[in-house]
Design an enzyme around this catalytic site. Structure first.
Site, PDB file in Angstrom:
ATOM      1  NE  ARG A 233      -1.518  -8.976   8.452  1.00 57.52           N
ATOM      2  CZ  ARG A 233      -2.098  -9.607   7.439  1.00 57.52           C
ATOM      3  NH1 ARG A 233      -3.155  -9.085   6.836  1.00 57.52           N
ATOM      4  NH2 ARG A 233      -1.645 -10.775   7.027  1.00 57.52           N
ATOM      5  CD  GLU A 262      -8.109  -9.773  11.647  1.00 53.84           C
ATOM      6  OE1 GLU A 262      -7.876 -10.916  11.219  1.00 53.84           O
ATOM      7  OE2 GLU A 262      -7.890  -8.757  10.985  1.00 53.84           O
ATOM      8  CG  HIS A 283      -8.216 -11.054   7.576  1.00 54.46           C
ATOM      9  ND1 HIS A 283      -7.230 -10.810   8.496  1.00 54.46           N
ATOM     10  CD2 HIS A 283      -7.574 -11.100   6.379  1.00 54.46           C
ATOM     11  CE1 HIS A 283      -6.049 -10.738   7.892  1.00 54.46           C
ATOM     12  NE2 HIS A 283      -6.240 -10.907   6.594  1.00 54.46           N
TER      13      HIS A 283
HETATM   14  P1  NAD Z   1       4.032  -5.964  -0.675  1.00 54.70           P
HETATM   15  O1  NAD Z   1       5.192  -6.446   0.129  1.00 54.70           O
HETATM   16  O2  NAD Z   1       4.033  -6.233  -2.148  1.00 54.70           O
HETATM   17  O3  NAD Z   1       3.818  -4.400  -0.473  1.00 54.70           O
HETATM   18  C1  NAD Z   1       3.897  -3.780   0.774  1.00 54.70           C
HETATM   19  C2  NAD Z   1       4.528  -2.409   0.584  1.00 54.70           C
HETATM   20  O4  NAD Z   1       4.479  -1.732   1.841  1.00 54.70           O
HETATM   21  C3  NAD Z   1       6.014  -2.493   0.143  1.00 54.70           C
HETATM   22  O5  NAD Z   1       6.199  -1.718  -1.016  1.00 54.70           O
HETATM   23  C4  NAD Z   1       6.753  -1.915   1.364  1.00 54.70           C
HETATM   24  O6  NAD Z   1       7.923  -1.203   1.006  1.00 54.70           O
HETATM   25  C5  NAD Z   1       5.684  -1.004   1.958  1.00 54.70           C
HETATM   26  N1  NAD Z   1       5.922  -0.663   3.365  1.00 54.70           N
HETATM   27  C6  NAD Z   1       6.253  -1.504   4.370  1.00 54.70           C
HETATM   28  N2  NAD Z   1       6.365  -0.820   5.534  1.00 54.70           N
HETATM   29  C7  NAD Z   1       6.099   0.478   5.230  1.00 54.70           C
HETATM   30  C8  NAD Z   1       6.059   1.664   5.992  1.00 54.70           C
HETATM   31  N3  NAD Z   1       6.322   1.662   7.310  1.00 54.70           N
HETATM   32  N4  NAD Z   1       5.755   2.828   5.371  1.00 54.70           N
HETATM   33  C9  NAD Z   1       5.493   2.853   4.044  1.00 54.70           C
HETATM   34  N5  NAD Z   1       5.522   1.756   3.256  1.00 54.70           N
HETATM   35  C10 NAD Z   1       5.812   0.579   3.844  1.00 54.70           C
HETATM   36  O7  NAD Z   1       2.742  -6.616   0.011  1.00 54.70           O
HETATM   37  P2  NAD Z   1       1.293  -6.801  -0.652  1.00 54.70           P
HETATM   38  O8  NAD Z   1       1.201  -8.155  -1.279  1.00 54.70           O
HETATM   39  O9  NAD Z   1       0.957  -5.619  -1.450  1.00 54.70           O
HETATM   40  O10 NAD Z   1       0.405  -6.876   0.672  1.00 54.70           O
HETATM   41  C11 NAD Z   1       0.171  -5.688   1.418  1.00 54.70           C
HETATM   42  C12 NAD Z   1      -0.504  -6.004   2.733  1.00 54.70           C
HETATM   43  O11 NAD Z   1      -1.775  -6.612   2.498  1.00 54.70           O
HETATM   44  C13 NAD Z   1       0.260  -6.962   3.653  1.00 54.70           C
HETATM   45  O12 NAD Z   1       0.205  -6.484   4.980  1.00 54.70           O
HETATM   46  C14 NAD Z   1      -0.521  -8.252   3.547  1.00 54.70           C
HETATM   47  O13 NAD Z   1      -0.388  -9.043   4.697  1.00 54.70           O
HETATM   48  C15 NAD Z   1      -1.935  -7.701   3.386  1.00 54.70           C
HETATM   49  N6  NAD Z   1      -2.866  -8.667   2.798  1.00 54.70           N
HETATM   50  C16 NAD Z   1      -4.131  -8.682   3.303  1.00 54.70           C
HETATM   51  C17 NAD Z   1      -5.044  -9.605   2.799  1.00 54.70           C
HETATM   52  C18 NAD Z   1      -6.438  -9.649   3.326  1.00 54.70           C
HETATM   53  O14 NAD Z   1      -7.013 -10.724   3.374  1.00 54.70           O
HETATM   54  N7  NAD Z   1      -7.015  -8.520   3.668  1.00 54.70           N
HETATM   55  C19 NAD Z   1      -4.667 -10.513   1.780  1.00 54.70           C
HETATM   56  C20 NAD Z   1      -3.395 -10.404   1.258  1.00 54.70           C
HETATM   57  C21 NAD Z   1      -2.492  -9.472   1.768  1.00 54.70           C
END
Ligand code: NAD
Length: 311
Positions: A233, A262, A283
């Site tokens: 994000r 976006e 995205h």
């Molecule tokens: P996840 O919940 O498995 O992992 C996220 C990690 O971030 C967790 O371990 C959490 O503890 C950590 N975290 C949260 N806030 C934090 C902070 N302030 N400092 C440090 N660590 C922090 O999620 P995921 O499935 O790995 O997804 C990660 C990100 O990717 C999400 O934001 C999701 O929306 C995004 N995403 C993007 C797309 C895309 O199309 N680009 C697709 C899927 C997911």
């Protein structure tokens, strides 16, 4: 069965056809309006028991208040940041999502962005098409240090792939996970990660109101002019500070799949996009046939599991 009595679901963003098929097979009544406007949706939401969205549709308090019959909101994907979770909780409306379904697609895109930046692929490929056969020198990722901010599903998958490039893994997260040992990685403080990484990847979840993790102070700490890759994000990074870091050279490139708006709206976002050391994709992290099929299967399975016997 009388159509009026069916459990009615509206899908308001583009999804894989499997989702519709699976739900209709189980006799749900499904309306598919992937381009519906916010206003039209507000006017008809009271007819539905469930809504399936992706990132285009924002599930606001107003929408939830008007959806008097809503039993669930499903996000056919991962991020819940476009959904007013407090309002759902107040009304005891279930939230459904498919958090694991796009992990490999996003991890693969992370390396596409990273390698594309290191070898300046978009710029050189475009120049070649115009007849300019100019060989520029790039950098390798092999043997370098990759600092991962967020070591959840995507962070871990990225680390697994990075190990095949013989990269060293540093991770910063608010919670720790034993899987760090499987990639011979090490948890470090954010400042240490910023100071010691050749590349920084951002893989965190963001809630509304969260402050950026990387800002002016962190950029000023970096010693190795890291390239930054962000497939999570944009709000995890302070945009104007990033722009400054790119212009002054404290950050060597920014490769991202996400924007603050976006599509981009502000002047500084457009300036960022215009820099040659910036690659931004629209995205598309989960936009693979495989991920879309998995998301559709997982979302349908959860809806059927929770509401298949309700009617
Ligand atoms: P996840 O919940 O498995 O992992 C996220 C990690 O971030 C967790 O371990 C959490 O503890 C950590 N975290 C949260 N806030 C934090 C902070 N302030 N400092 C440090 N660590 C922090 O999620 P995921 O499935 O790995 O997804 C990660 C990100 O990717 C999400 O934001 C999701 O929306 C995004 N995403 C993007 C797309 C895309 O199309 N680009 C697709 C899927 C997911």
């Amino acid at each position: 069965m009388n159509n009026e009595k069916k459990f009615k679901i509206i899908i308001t963003d583009p999804v894989d056809a499997i989702l519709l098929e699976k739900l209709r097979e189980k006799d749900f009544s499904v309306d598919y309006y992937p381009k519906i406007s916010e206003e039209d949706l507000l006017n008809i939401i009271n007819q539905y028991n469930g809504i399936v969205v992706r990132s285009r549709t924002k599930v606001t308090k107003d929408l939830i208040d008007r959806g008097k019959e809503l039993k669930f909101v499903a996000r056919a994907g991962v991020g819940l940041d476009g959904i007013d979770l407090n309002s759902l909780q107040d009304r005891k409306i279930s939230i459904i999502h498919a958090p694991e379904a796009s992990t490999s697609s996003v991890a693969e895109l992370t390396f596409a962005l990273m390698l594309g930046s290191c070898r300046r692929l978009p710029e050189l490929a475009a120049a070649t098409k115009l007849g300019n056969f100019s060989k520029e020198v790039g950098t390798e990722i092999s043997g370098k240090t990759f600092g991962l901010i967020g070591f959840g599903r995507i962070g871990y998958k990225v680390a697994e792939i990075a190990r095949a490039f013989d990269m060293s893994i540093l991770a910063y997260d608010v919670i720790t996970n034993d899987r760090i040992n499987k990639v011979s990685g090490q948890y470090v403080a954010l400042d240490d990660l910023v100071q010691n990484s050749d590349f920084i990847g951002v893989f965190v979840t963001i809630k509304p109101g969260d402050k950026p993790i990387l800002g002016k102070r962190e950029f000023s700490l970096s010693r190795k002019k890291p390239g930054i890759i962000n497939t999570s994000r944009a709000a995890a990074i302070d945009g104007p500070s990033l722009l400054e870091a790119l212009k002054t050279g404290t950050t060597s490139f920014y490769a991202s799949d996400v924007m603050w708006n976006e599509p981009p709206k502000t002047e500084w976002e457009h300036e960022l996009l215009s820099l040659p050391q910036v690659i931004i994709t629209p995205h598309i992290g989960a936009q693979t046939r495989e991920a879309q099929a998995r998301i559709a299967e997982a979302t349908a399975a959860r809806i059927i599991e929770m509401f298949g016997g309700v009617r």
